[in-house]
Each structure stands twice: as structure tokens, then as C-alpha cells.
Design a protein around this motif. Sequence first.
Motif, PDB file in Angstrom:
ATOM      1  N   ASP A 276      97.434  66.522  86.916  1.00 30.91           N
ATOM      2  CA  ASP A 276      96.116  66.201  87.429  1.00 30.91           C
ATOM      3  C   ASP A 276      95.140  67.263  86.955  1.00 30.91           C
TER       4      ASP A 276
ATOM      5  N   GLY B 232      96.106  62.275  85.396  1.00 30.39           N
ATOM      6  CA  GLY B 232      95.005  61.785  86.234  1.00 30.39           C
ATOM      7  C   GLY B 232      93.892  62.814  86.232  1.00 30.39           C
ATOM      8  N   THR B 233      92.673  62.350  86.387  1.00 29.55           N
ATOM      9  CA  THR B 233      91.563  63.291  86.332  1.00 29.55           C
ATOM     10  C   THR B 233      90.415  62.862  87.240  1.00 29.55           C
ATOM     11  N   THR B 234      89.753  63.834  87.824  1.00 28.59           N
ATOM     12  CA  THR B 234      88.567  63.547  88.627  1.00 28.59           C
ATOM     13  C   THR B 234      87.295  63.753  87.801  1.00 28.59           C
TER      14      THR B 234
ATOM     15  N   GLY C 105      92.112  60.417  90.604  1.00 30.84           N
ATOM     16  CA  GLY C 105      92.503  61.697  91.185  1.00 30.84           C
ATOM     17  C   GLY C 105      92.768  61.543  92.667  1.00 30.84           C
TER      18      GLY C 105
ATOM     19  N   ASN D 247      95.779  59.241  93.379  1.00 32.72           N
ATOM     20  CA  ASN D 247      97.046  59.933  93.153  1.00 32.72           C
ATOM     21  C   ASN D 247      97.351  60.929  94.266  1.00 32.72           C
ATOM     22  N   SER D 248      96.332  61.596  94.757  1.00 35.54           N
ATOM     23  CA  SER D 248      96.553  62.527  95.865  1.00 35.54           C
ATOM     24  C   SER D 248      97.078  61.785  97.080  1.00 35.54           C
TER      25      SER D 248
ATOM     26  N   ASN E 260      98.319  65.416  93.859  1.00 27.88           N
ATOM     27  CA  ASN E 260      97.803  64.438  92.892  1.00 27.88           C
ATOM     28  C   ASN E 260      98.661  64.374  91.630  1.00 27.88           C
ATOM     29  N   ALA E 261      99.222  65.501  91.224  1.00 30.60           N
ATOM     30  CA  ALA E 261     100.132  65.469  90.072  1.00 30.60           C
ATOM     31  C   ALA E 261     101.408  64.698  90.429  1.00 30.60           C
TER      32      ALA E 261
ATOM     33  N   ALA F 269     100.544  61.088  90.357  1.00 29.73           N
ATOM     34  CA  ALA F 269     100.473  60.620  88.972  1.00 29.73           C
ATOM     35  C   ALA F 269     101.873  60.368  88.428  1.00 29.73           C
TER      36      ALA F 269
END
Lengths: 520, 360
Positions: free
Chosen positions: A7, A63-65, A252, A255-256, A434-435, A438
Motif C-alpha cells: 500500500d 493499492g494506493t491512496t 486504499g 484494502n484497510s 491496507n497492505a 491488498a
Amino acid sequence: MRRIGIDVGGTNTDAVLIEDGQVAVAVKAPTSEDVTGGILEAFMRLKATGGLSGERIDAIMIGTTHFMNAVVQRRHLTKVGALRLGMPASASLPPFCDWPPDLARLVEGGVWMVEGGHEYDGRPFMPLDGEAVRQAAREMRALELGSVAISAIFSPLDPSHERQAAAIVAQENPGAAITCSSDLGRIGLLERENAGLLNAALCDLARDTIAAFEAAIRGSGLDAPLFITQNDGTVAEAAQARRLPVYSFASGATNSMRGGAYLSGLDDAMVVDVGGTTTDLGQLRSGFPREANSVVRIGGVRTLFRMPDLISIGLGGGSHVTLEPLRIGPLSVGYRLPVEGIAFGGTRLTASDVAIAAGLIDIGDRSRVAHLDTLIRARVLDEAKRMIEESVDAVKTAAGDVPLIAVGGGAFLVPDRLEGVSRVIRVRHGDCANAVGAAIAQVSGEVDQVFRDLQRADAIAKAAALAADRAVAAGADRATLETVETEDIPIAYLPGNAVRVRVRVVGDVAASRDAPHRGS
Amino acid sequence: MTLREFTLHDIEALAVGAWILGTGGGGSPYLGLLNMRRLYAEGHRVALMPAAELADDDWVAAVSNMGAPLVGQERLTDSRTIARAVALMEEHTRYRFRGIMALEIGGGNSIQPLMAAAHLRRPVIDADMMGRAYPEAQMTSVAVGDLKPCPLTTVDVRGLEAVVERVPSWKWMERVSRKICVEYGSIASTCKAPRTGREVKRWGIHGTTTKAIAIGRAVREAQRAHGDPIAAILAVEPGKVLYRGKVRDVERRATEGFLRGRTLLEGSGDWRGAAMRIDFQNEWIVAWLEDQPIAMSPDLICVLDSVSGEAIGTETIRYGQRVTVIALPPPRVFLTPKGLEHVGPRAFGYDIEFKSVFEA
């Protein structure tokens, strides 16, 4: 089955290696300005643990915010030329008409409304005015607008005018990034157009971000397919994610929430994810984020497409703090916390500095923030508490206290007692939930098309079979596929019982694949 | 004369309340609301006038958008089109309208008279002819009263205009105007047969704009206070909760310009294990609990989001939504034998006797 979940937050890049459903290794690296550096660092730290040796890695999920942050903070946005095909209808409500003024000022590069679009029954509403489209494209080029969002009346039923207009724009304006609203789906011109405009505003950021992900994987000598996590907790291949960054908008936070559920074993709870820049809150139902059934506001813009039901506020560990008047965020030092934060020798007062002074977390140099007296600490932390309580209340669906799972690198800002919360749950590896979310994400396949001369049940079955094939092609294990969404809309007046069917199926990433898809 | 100017807050509340009175149809008022925000920003203002204050020989325009709400969501709504339908009627009849009223208070049509009124600088009359939304032209209080159905003007945003000068009945008006509407692309702005002040006072359903604003305000205030918006509605309207549950399936088919179909619900709480089915023709028409009809037109059947209290339409209801079904009492004009002939279950093809939820 070994997967890496990553993440990339505004502040930290988290990475986990999941083996047989367990978190084998979890590491954290600061997010770097070029993104690549943070991911490379995370891969290096994973390697350093010895965890990456041995069997192959089956998939890398990122994943990304970034995209959501860009809209919330009004940063890294590209000016967009809005081209609507639908005149003379809709003239009193032009593109951007219901946007917050500050965001419209940043994104609106110009509005062109020309004749075109379709009827409910498939007839053209007006013939497409190709000359006007060409003229619009030339004016956009003169204004150096590199990103164009095209919307047309009833394009989900017949995307041909959008496609034709896109071809003309591409001819006149080679290299322009073009978003067609029909790729984002649902009926409702303004909301679909808004999603398209946001997508177009993110095109440069998406291109740069995903290229950086790919470079980081190559640079680390890894050989595994790249997937980007999506709003619904599933993953998409990199090429699609680059074209449609809005589908990664809330990944993000999603996923969290998925990670929070996975790590806590709780399927029905509220999740608060405090990152470096934003805090997201949402409600879990059966382990998945509650999906928004209607319009979702993103940075104040009404949209209608696949999104979880979330609240996002500008509170995080890196949030700027001003004392007179007292204010936290929405600006954040983000990944520059270890340089710009006062506890790290910088000059910018952040939420983390206050937490360090209060002894809530042990990072940086506490002596540098010793000047923040008890009164200041209490005022700032109370303000953070107030912001979280307000959001908990807004997410709630009924009166009464709820359990709250606190995850994310900034979870230290969540106090143990909050109004409206029965208990605050903190989980092991919660700072990289979050990781984890993901890494455990599934693959989806979706079909959205018009079927004719079929009974409703047959049309749905046919769409489901197509969606299943697509999911398998995208890397899903056929044995695990499950239909998660079915919707059909009849189209009147067309011969042959025309019905538009949308079906989405999800399944686990197949353990081994003969021809892994590369993120290219 | 008591004219009260609408504030923007009133219009926002009207949009919420009218959507609930839409009983699943009538289209979302959001686009009308956006037009009104824009018109108010440009300095336009609109006032509300009680129907009782009309003179017997005043002329009143009754307006509505006709057609499929789905089309409105794509073509959007331009305030000038409905104003043009009224202007066309004035050109055609040479009447000067005292005010403008809604044909139906349910859904997006609640805002149409405000848009026309803003452009034409007339008051909005606090009354309508349905007290809710209905799919057909003869399903109105003025049709029950056998008032004259013609003439009618229809306007398409592309500049297509037609006047239906003479028809023998409301049914014929429905058939002819619907054909025009379908050719326009299933949406048309219309000005119905002009009404005298006397007719509006005798046959109009009075106070419905005020009622919609009150319902909308109750919902909004409950939302702000995190109270129960459904309880808030029932505190201002003598309604009844019929069911709580979750949407299990929705089946839709579009025929003859209508959206027909049914939605299946599975119960929760007191209704766990009991299935509900609600049939619709644009609006919710008959609700069946375990295959027994328990609520039917003209009682208002409203399907509301259990959390927000806001209405859910027949076009947008989706699998998985948590809903509460409530009934609201119908306008009295529809409870007579003549009224039931127009809007009772048989008018929608159901061979069942009307029984109100509100009968003891």
C-alpha cells in the motif's frame, strides 16, 4: 500461495508477504516523492528479512491512496476539456455545474457542448456534429488541454458517439488522454460525466504512478504479475488501472477495511484507517465494506459508479497543524514527515509531532518537541478526537455504540475512548492492514452489455458465463468464482426484448498460472 | 393576498419530500433543484400562493414533465422548456395565467411549476391534482371530476412543439399525448388543460407543496440529529409502517412507455421469514405480503432507505438495499367509487377489491 501486498500511502509504503493466508513478513518504508524509491525500499526491506527467497511470488498487488488524495487536496490535477454530446438538451446544466467552486477552478479547462447523443430506444437524439467536435478539439489544443472527458446522452446504451468524438479528438489532438463516460458505466449523465471528469483530471498522475510501480518491480528483480487494487476490494491489471484511475480511488481505504476484518476476525464493525494524509471511515458488513448504493461524493463531487460507502477527512499523521486558530489538515507533509516534521529536525508542526510530544508514539526525537506544552497537546489531540468522533457518527447507521477497528500508520491519533464507540480494537500488523487487504484481494470479471432475443434468465446466465471467462482470463481460479452483482435494465422499443445486463463475479487469484499477465 | 417567497431551504426540503410522495416514480427532483439553485443565484425568486385565494375566474396553468424519469436523468432538465410549454398555452388560448400549479407533487414534477414560475414571474399555487405521482393522465382529481381534458401543449427541448386541441376523454388524452411523448424520445414538457380558479378550489388537492416541504424538513432534521427519519415522517404525516427488510430481486420490463415490474423483499425484525412483493407501473401499485395484497393504490406506498429515510425509486431500487415500506393516506377524492375507478387496483389490471391500510 505467496503474494506481496503493498500500500502506497501519502506517508508510508507498507508491504507484506502473505504465505498460506498468514502474514509472514511486514515492513514499512517512507513513501518517496517519485513513489519508486519507497516501493524499492519496501522490496529491499522484505528481501532483507529473507522472506522473498525460496518459492516464486504468485502476484504483487498494489493499492494506493494517491488518486483520492489528489482530489481531496486539490493537487496534481490535470486541467480537463469537457466535451458533452447532447445539445440542445441539458444546456442549463453544463459540465461542472454541481462541482465545488474551488475544485472546478482547478480542473475546468473549458466546456464544449455540441449536438449528439442517443435516445432511450437507440435512435440518435441528434446526429453527432462532427465538425463542432473537431472545432472543440482544435480549441482544446490551442489551450494546451492534454486531457479530455467526453460524455454523451445515453452512452451506456450506445457508446458510438463518444467513440467517434474520441477518434476526432485524437486526430486533432494527438497524445491527448481521453476518458469516455461510457467506460464508467451507469445511467445518470451528470454523475457519470463527473466521474469521467475526475478520471480525466487524474490521467497524468495515473500514468506516472503506475509507470513508477512497474519500474520498482523491475528494479527489484522480481518476476510476478502486477495488479492494482480497486474500489470494491478486488484487483485489476495495471493497464486498465492506468486508463481508469477512478476505479482505484478508494482502494486504499477498501484494502484497510478488508485487512482490518481479516486481521481482527471481526466481520461487522466500523473501521477507521488513519494514514499520513487522510483518515477513512467505513462500515464492514460480512467482511466487505458496505457498498454505496447511490451517489457518492468525492472531494465534494457527486458521482455514481462502483464505490464503497466511506467518509474521508483530511486528518493524518503528517497533517499540518496550526495553533491560532487551531486547525489540523487537510494539507499534509505526507512522505516528507521524516524531514519536515519538527521531531525530525524540520520546521513544520504536524499531528505526529504533537503525538510524539504526548508520548503516544516513539519516533523521531522527542526532545525537539518538548516545547509543546500540555495545554497545546491537549488542544490538538482533542481536535483530532473531535474530528474522528464526528466521522464515526456520520458513518453510523443506527444509534448505539459500535466496535471500532483502528488501523493505519496514524492509528495512534485514535484515542482509546471515543463517544459512540463501544471499544477500540487494535490488531497486530494493523499499521499495514491496507497492505494485508491488498494481498488477500480477489480478481473480478465484469460484463456490461445489451443482449437481444433472450429471456431475462438466459441473458443473465450468458452474461455471468462471459464475466466468469473474463475473471479467469484476468487470473482468477474458476473453482472459486462467485457472482457478487447482477443488474438488468430492459431497453424499451427495441425489437427482440433488448435488455442491458451487468454481472460481476469475483474469485481468488489462481495459485499458479501458465501465462502470467504482466503489468504493462 | 398571502404570497410567501420560497427560500432555497424550502426548495431543498420540497425536493426530499416530493421524492417520498412520488411513491417510487415521478423521477428524482435533483435536476429541478439544480436548475432552481442556478435561477436563484441569477436573482430569480418564486412565491407560493394558497389555492383558496384564487378568484373564481382566474386561469391557472398545470404543468408536468411527462415520460420516463430515466430519460430525464440523461437529457437532464432545462427550466426553459417547461416555461415554454406554459407560454405556448398562453399563445394558443390567449389566456393570462394567474399562477402555475403542479399536476403531480410526487417526484421531479413538484419542481416544474417553480421553474416555469421563475421564468414567467408568476406565483406557484399550493395544490396539485394527484397528491403523489401516477403514471397516466386520467389518474388525477380533475379527471375524477370530469373536467375538460384539453387542450394540452407538449414541448421537446429540440424545438418540437405540438398542441392536442380536442379529445373526447382523459383516456384519449393519455393515448394521444403519450404517443407524442414517445416520439419525442419518451420525455416532453407539458402544460395541461387550463383550469379556472373555481375548478382548482373545488377539485385541486390543496396544500400539497406545503406538505412535501414539511416531510422533507422532517427527514433532513432527523438526519442531522441522527434520529430516525422514518419516525420523523410518521410524526408529521399519519402513515403506517408496512414492512422492513432487504431487496432480494428486481424485475423490470419497459412496455408501452411504462416501466413495469416487481421487486421482492426479504424481511427483517418483525418481518423475518415473511416475503414481500411490490408490483410497480412507474410507481408502487400493490404490495403483497406472503401473496396477500396488503396495500394498494390509491394508498401511497413509499419505499424508503431504512437509514436515510429518503425515497427509493422503481428505476433505481437495487439488490441488497435495506428498505422500510410505509403507507401514507390517499387524497379523499380518490376514495369515492368514481375515484377508485380511475386509480384503484382495477385501473392497473388487478382484479382485487380496494381495501385501505387505514381502514379499521
